[in-house]
Design a protein around this motif. Sequence first.
Motif, PDB file in Angstrom:
ATOM      1  N   CYS A 127       8.872  -1.378  -2.469  1.00 52.12           N
ATOM      2  CA  CYS A 127       8.680  -2.537  -3.346  1.00 52.12           C
ATOM      3  C   CYS A 127       9.468  -3.733  -2.830  1.00 52.12           C
ATOM      4  O   CYS A 127       8.994  -4.877  -2.886  1.00 52.12           O
ATOM      5  N   TRP A 128      10.664  -3.475  -2.333  1.00 46.63           N
ATOM      6  CA  TRP A 128      11.486  -4.530  -1.743  1.00 46.63           C
ATOM      7  C   TRP A 128      10.763  -5.149  -0.545  1.00 46.63           C
ATOM      8  O   TRP A 128      10.700  -6.370  -0.392  1.00 46.63           O
ATOM      9  N   GLY A 129      10.189  -4.308   0.300  1.00 50.94           N
ATOM     10  CA  GLY A 129       9.456  -4.804   1.456  1.00 50.94           C
ATOM     11  C   GLY A 129       8.168  -5.519   1.082  1.00 50.94           C
ATOM     12  O   GLY A 129       7.741  -6.448   1.775  1.00 50.94           O
ATOM     13  N   CYS A 176       0.838  -1.209   0.000  1.00 50.00           N
ATOM     14  CA  CYS A 176       0.000   0.000   0.000  1.00 50.00           C
ATOM     15  C   CYS A 176       0.871   1.256   0.000  1.00 50.00           C
ATOM     16  O   CYS A 176       0.574   2.232  -0.700  1.00 50.00           O
ATOM     17  N   ILE A 177       1.967   1.230   0.786  1.00 46.99           N
ATOM     18  CA  ILE A 177       2.878   2.378   0.812  1.00 46.99           C
ATOM     19  C   ILE A 177       3.500   2.587  -0.565  1.00 46.99           C
ATOM     20  O   ILE A 177       3.597   3.714  -1.064  1.00 46.99           O
ATOM     21  N   ALA A 178       3.918   1.478  -1.200  1.00 52.14           N
ATOM     22  CA  ALA A 178       4.517   1.579  -2.530  1.00 52.14           C
ATOM     23  C   ALA A 178       3.526   2.168  -3.536  1.00 52.14           C
ATOM     24  O   ALA A 178       3.895   3.000  -4.377  1.00 52.14           O
ATOM     25  N   VAL A 208      13.728  11.691  -4.006  1.00 44.84           N
ATOM     26  CA  VAL A 208      13.520  11.137  -2.665  1.00 44.84           C
ATOM     27  C   VAL A 208      12.410  10.083  -2.682  1.00 44.84           C
ATOM     28  O   VAL A 208      12.570   8.970  -2.162  1.00 44.84           O
ATOM     29  N   VAL A 209      11.271  10.434  -3.278  1.00 41.68           N
ATOM     30  CA  VAL A 209      10.129   9.523  -3.284  1.00 41.68           C
ATOM     31  C   VAL A 209      10.456   8.256  -4.083  1.00 41.68           C
ATOM     32  O   VAL A 209      10.049   7.149  -3.702  1.00 41.68           O
ATOM     33  N   ALA A 210      11.187   8.397  -5.179  1.00 40.83           N
ATOM     34  CA  ALA A 210      11.534   7.232  -5.995  1.00 40.83           C
ATOM     35  C   ALA A 210      12.390   6.247  -5.209  1.00 40.83           C
ATOM     36  O   ALA A 210      12.192   5.022  -5.298  1.00 40.83           O
ATOM     37  N   MET A 211      13.347   6.748  -4.425  1.00 36.70           N
ATOM     38  CA  MET A 211      14.193   5.846  -3.639  1.00 36.70           C
ATOM     39  C   MET A 211      13.380   5.144  -2.541  1.00 36.70           C
ATOM     40  O   MET A 211      13.565   3.953  -2.278  1.00 36.70           O
ATOM     41  N   ILE A 212      12.481   5.871  -1.884  1.00 34.61           N
ATOM     42  CA  ILE A 212      11.634   5.245  -0.864  1.00 34.61           C
ATOM     43  C   ILE A 212      10.699   4.225  -1.513  1.00 34.61           C
ATOM     44  O   ILE A 212      10.435   3.151  -0.952  1.00 34.61           O
ATOM     45  N   TYR A 213      10.225   4.538  -2.715  1.00 33.61           N
ATOM     46  CA  TYR A 213       9.356   3.607  -3.445  1.00 33.61           C
ATOM     47  C   TYR A 213      10.072   2.294  -3.733  1.00 33.61           C
ATOM     48  O   TYR A 213       9.490   1.206  -3.564  1.00 33.61           O
ATOM     49  N   LEU A 214      11.346   2.362  -4.143  1.00 31.26           N
ATOM     50  CA  LEU A 214      12.107   1.140  -4.408  1.00 31.26           C
ATOM     51  C   LEU A 214      12.232   0.300  -3.135  1.00 31.26           C
ATOM     52  O   LEU A 214      12.112  -0.931  -3.173  1.00 31.26           O
TER      53      LEU A 214
END
Length: 661
Positions: A300-302, A259-261, A291-297
């Motif tokens: 997705c990993w999680g 959901c976060i992703a 910033v958002v793109a790195m948190i998104y990656l």
Amino acid sequence: MAHVPRHIQMAEDTSILEPHWGYVERVLPCTNDPGSCEYLDAVYWMHDVSMLYSFIMWAVIGGVLAVVVVFRTMKPNPRGASQISISEKNKPVSNESAYSRAWAGVRSFLRRRLLPEGLVSVFGHVSRLQILILSIMVAYLLVFSFVGIVYKTWITPVKNSNLHNRRSGIGGFSDRIGVLAYALTPLTVALSTRESILTLVTGIPYQSLNFLHRWLGRVIYIQAAFHTFGWTLIEANFYQPQPKVYREFIGQLYMIWGCIAMLLLSFLFFFSFQRAIRWTGHEFFRKSHYVVAMIYLGACWGHWNQLACWMIASLGIWGLDRGIRFLRTLLIHVGYVNGSRDFGFHSAQSSIEYFDDPDGGVVRMEFKHNHEAWEVGQHFFLCFPALTIWQSHPLTVASVPEPHPDLPHHTYIIRCRSGETKRLKELALGDINGRDGAPLSSTTTPVILCGPYGTALLPSHPNTGHGASNILAIAGGTGISITLPLVLAATSSPAFTGVPIDFVWMIRRSSNKKWIAAELEELKRRSRTEKPDLRIHIYITQESSESDKTELAEDRDSTSKTANEMIEPVSNSCCSSSSTSSNPNYNITYMDAQHPSLGSIVSNFLESRAQSKLKTRVVASGPQSMGADLRSAVARANDGSKVWKGDMRWDVELEWDDRMG
């Protein structure tokens, strides 16, 4: 060791866990009801096929890149295919081989059909070739999203109740598009990087890859949305009892990360549209995107760590890009200064000069700095620490690089708009105060460089091993930054002796000529000689000759210092022209609120100026509308049949750069 549920399976002490790459293990033997077991067979088969398709996709991408490399290798060598020599009359002569003519003819044929823009209202100002590449990729994804799906529905009982679950191929389909979205992520990140390996392989400038980056990002968002909708439909409707099943499903950690992703991806999607960028500002878009793109990656990993390989690859590409950028900056700015013992990080000290006009004004920036020279047509990213260290802007160098050991001289022509360039204007005018409240210097400012980037328009030594070409350089406003150094370098090179070079500059006001006053005087001097076949034409679009007598007088005074010249206006129903009696190769046309026809400029150059033994290069920069007109004009000018017959001037190449100063 306790066994945890896997999918709708429950492992026992006698169970065997069958591994499936990128998915949870399969519990065998299946102890569920026959319908559920058949469904599980289909789910795991569809997942294995999905992984196969994702690997095939990357194999195709690698194959395409390999083909590009092969074609770049097969490209005719300018020395062998078009050996240029200077005849007694200073006219280049050449003998094209059949292979070279065939190569150029095919290239001309493809440009005629793929260079113009298409569906501008949807895709913006991009060529049909870029749209074609995107269409092929989307078609591939569409086909392989639906092929290999088990289209069947199973109604299975829920234990200890009279309820039934509805199981179907929607789960496998949702997983399929999720897998493809994960697999596309490294490519999307690679298309956005400045230090792009794709640029090294294909020779395509990184900024030309941004179109595919934007649209593949949107494709990933659509895939993620369907993936989310599919599993929401399954867990909130098809599985029973409700709402118990959905609550347990949505409360799992991997679903929270999912959901976060999805929220982060939605932010990236909606805030990447031009209207949102205009509302929030380009710098907010850039920084928030990073910033958002790195948190998104990470999210997705999680969400699905079994496919973390795609996220690790994406983070690796991003980190490599940032590392090389940092190294580039250090190589330019770290070292000894003036032979002293002062070793460390030293910014370049730039002088700035402001030219006022009703369109916001222009700043001319100049400095020298000790580093390796760039190639004509390349650009640097400039950061102005006096304003902020968090922003940098891509700016094309408007000067010709000087060979070692001379210090390279940088010149930049920068249009002052909103944001950082507006603050640069205020700095030049002394309207910005420092921390102590005193106005900052209005004559100099430190600059931090990163680069160079982009494709060289001329090799470092164009007279050795490279054939010349007809050159038509067209610029609109501050787009002069890319055409000015090209013309200066070409007209000083022995390789271009006797080669036609037309320098066309479209500006709104005659006063805009002051941006490059010294360089323009040098080009006017060269156009009077016979060695470079140079013609200069300046179009002034917002003035008539009568409305600017002062500028005409100033131009007359400046030219009379070198020759006895008179400016004679020639009236026309829509515009007026002025030229000098001793220099017919320098011409000014006043358009009176009109714009010249770029199609006519291109066709006239090809028919009356270009030499038939040489290919033609149109190098241009300006507003996007100008790019659209030029793409159409150059596409129409290409004629593969004429090129095959040996008339090489109809092999017309457009090198367009819309990163105006």
